[in-house]
Design an enzyme around this catalytic site. Structure first.
Site, PDB file in Angstrom:
ATOM      1  CG  ASN A   1      -1.661  20.919  77.721  1.00  0.00           C
ATOM      2  OD1 ASN A   1      -2.287  21.076  76.668  1.00  0.00           O
ATOM      3  ND2 ASN A   1      -0.710  21.771  78.103  1.00  0.00           N
TER       4      ASN A   1
ATOM      5  CG  HIS B   1       3.673  23.571  77.134  1.00  0.00           C
ATOM      6  ND1 HIS B   1       2.896  24.665  76.826  1.00  0.00           N
ATOM      7  CD2 HIS B   1       4.901  24.053  77.432  1.00  0.00           C
ATOM      8  CE1 HIS B   1       3.620  25.762  76.953  1.00  0.00           C
ATOM      9  NE2 HIS B   1       4.842  25.429  77.318  1.00  0.00           N
TER      10      HIS B   1
ATOM     11  CB  SER C   1       6.352  18.584  78.582  1.00  0.00           C
ATOM     12  OG  SER C   1       7.651  19.135  78.635  1.00  0.00           O
TER      13      SER C   1
ATOM     14  CG  ASP D   1       1.485  25.517  79.912  1.00  0.00           C
ATOM     15  OD1 ASP D   1       0.577  24.751  79.542  1.00  0.00           O
ATOM     16  OD2 ASP D   1       1.764  26.568  79.333  1.00  0.00           O
TER      17      ASP D   1
HETATM   18  C1  GRF Z   1       1.397  22.150  69.348  1.00  0.00           C
HETATM   19  O1  GRF Z   1       2.708  22.636  69.228  1.00  0.00           O
HETATM   20  C2  GRF Z   1       1.027  21.984  70.795  1.00  0.00           C
HETATM   21  O2  GRF Z   1       2.078  21.528  71.592  1.00  0.00           O
HETATM   22  C3  GRF Z   1       0.686  23.401  71.161  1.00  0.00           C
HETATM   23  O3  GRF Z   1      -0.019  23.899  70.056  1.00  0.00           O
HETATM   24  C4  GRF Z   1       0.391  23.199  68.878  1.00  0.00           C
HETATM   25  C5  GRF Z   1      -0.828  22.590  68.305  1.00  0.00           C
HETATM   26  O4  GRF Z   1      -0.592  21.927  67.099  1.00  0.00           O
HETATM   27  N1  GRF Z   1      -0.030  23.472  72.407  1.00  0.00           N
HETATM   28  P1  GRF Z   1      -1.745  21.038  66.435  1.00  0.00           P
HETATM   29  O5  GRF Z   1      -3.026  21.847  66.488  1.00  0.00           O
HETATM   30  O6  GRF Z   1      -1.847  19.761  67.210  1.00  0.00           O
HETATM   31  O7  GRF Z   1      -1.304  20.811  65.027  1.00  0.00           O
END
Ligand code: GRF
Length: 221
Positions: A105, A107, A134, A143
């Site tokens: 994942n 985050h 991360s 997370d």
């Molecule tokens: C990113 O900031 C990711 O870390 C978070 O949600 C956002 C998703 O962006 N979990 P995208 O859909 O990849 O443009």
């Protein structure tokens, strides 16, 4: 070639970073499915119709029912790695157990700081000097899995949550690509609450630079 599944709920720019790296020949993998809990997620449009799977998770009475259907659909495309990239829904314990060890994942925070949502606004409210992103193995707790690599981003004076989010997002893309490169090369593994790189425990998360370096310098054995 290693088979990637990507889970996304919205825009899909992290998915796009993976697709671009594959097209550029720098990531030796193929995306075999994009799965979403939202029917209209923009991320879905980034891949051919045959690779899209989506259901409206809110239409399911039980979380477990949706996650079981999602897991079956993912299994059907035989992924080597499953990457949650902007997947905004908690995965239940049965799902995590089924794919544990090949579930990553991204985050938007320097974990363990700011688990959960609204990370940028919370970091600004705390007045921290540094924020970031991360990539971690997914464990049943939100997370909280073992962190593979992080990208650090400075907080600037006058930052708004959106401005900071944009700066973090730009760092997320190379970070995610670097970690997925290590994953498809068989270089990283989850070992309890730590990560192993080339069979050795990682004492601290990689940086984007060190993850890239590791990609460029595979072990000679
Ligand atoms: C990113 O900031 C990711 O870390 C978070 O949600 C956002 C998703 O962006 N979990 P995208 O859909 O990849 O443009």
């Amino acid at each position: 070639m290693r088979r990637l599944v990507v889970l996304a709920s919205g825009r899909g720019s992290n998915l796009q970073a993976l697709l671009d790296a594959i097209d550029a020949g720098t990531l030796d993998a193929q995306v075999v499915g994009v799965f979403s809990d939202r029917i209209n997620a923009h991320a879905l449009e980034r891949v051919p119709v045959s690779l899209r799977w989506s259901r409206d998770a809110k239409a399911y009475a039980q979380r477990a029912d949706f996650d079981a259907e999602l897991a079956d659909a993912i299994d059907a495309v035989r992924p080597d790695w499953i990457v949650c990239a902007g997947y905004l829904r908690l995965l239940d314990a049965a799902f995590v157990a089924r794919f544990r060890g090949r579930l990553l994942n991204i985050h938007p925070s320097l974990l363990p700081a700011y688990r959960g949502l609204k990370t940028h606004a919370r970091a600004l409210a705390d007045g921290v000097a540094e924020h970031g992103a991360s990539v971690h193995f997914v464990s049943p707790e939100l997370d909280a899995g073992a962190v593979v690599a992080q990208a650090r981003v400075p907080v600037r004076e006058g930052d708004t949550p959106d401005a900071l989010a944009a700066r973090v997002l730009a760092a997320e893309h190379p970070l995610l690509v670097a970690v997925v490169k290590l994953a498809v090369a068989g270089r990283i593994a989850e070992a309890g609450d730590t990560v192993q790189l080339d069979g050795q425990p990682l004492l601290a998360p990689l940086t984007v630079e060190s993850a890239d370096l590791a990609c460029m310098a595979p072990p000679t054995k």
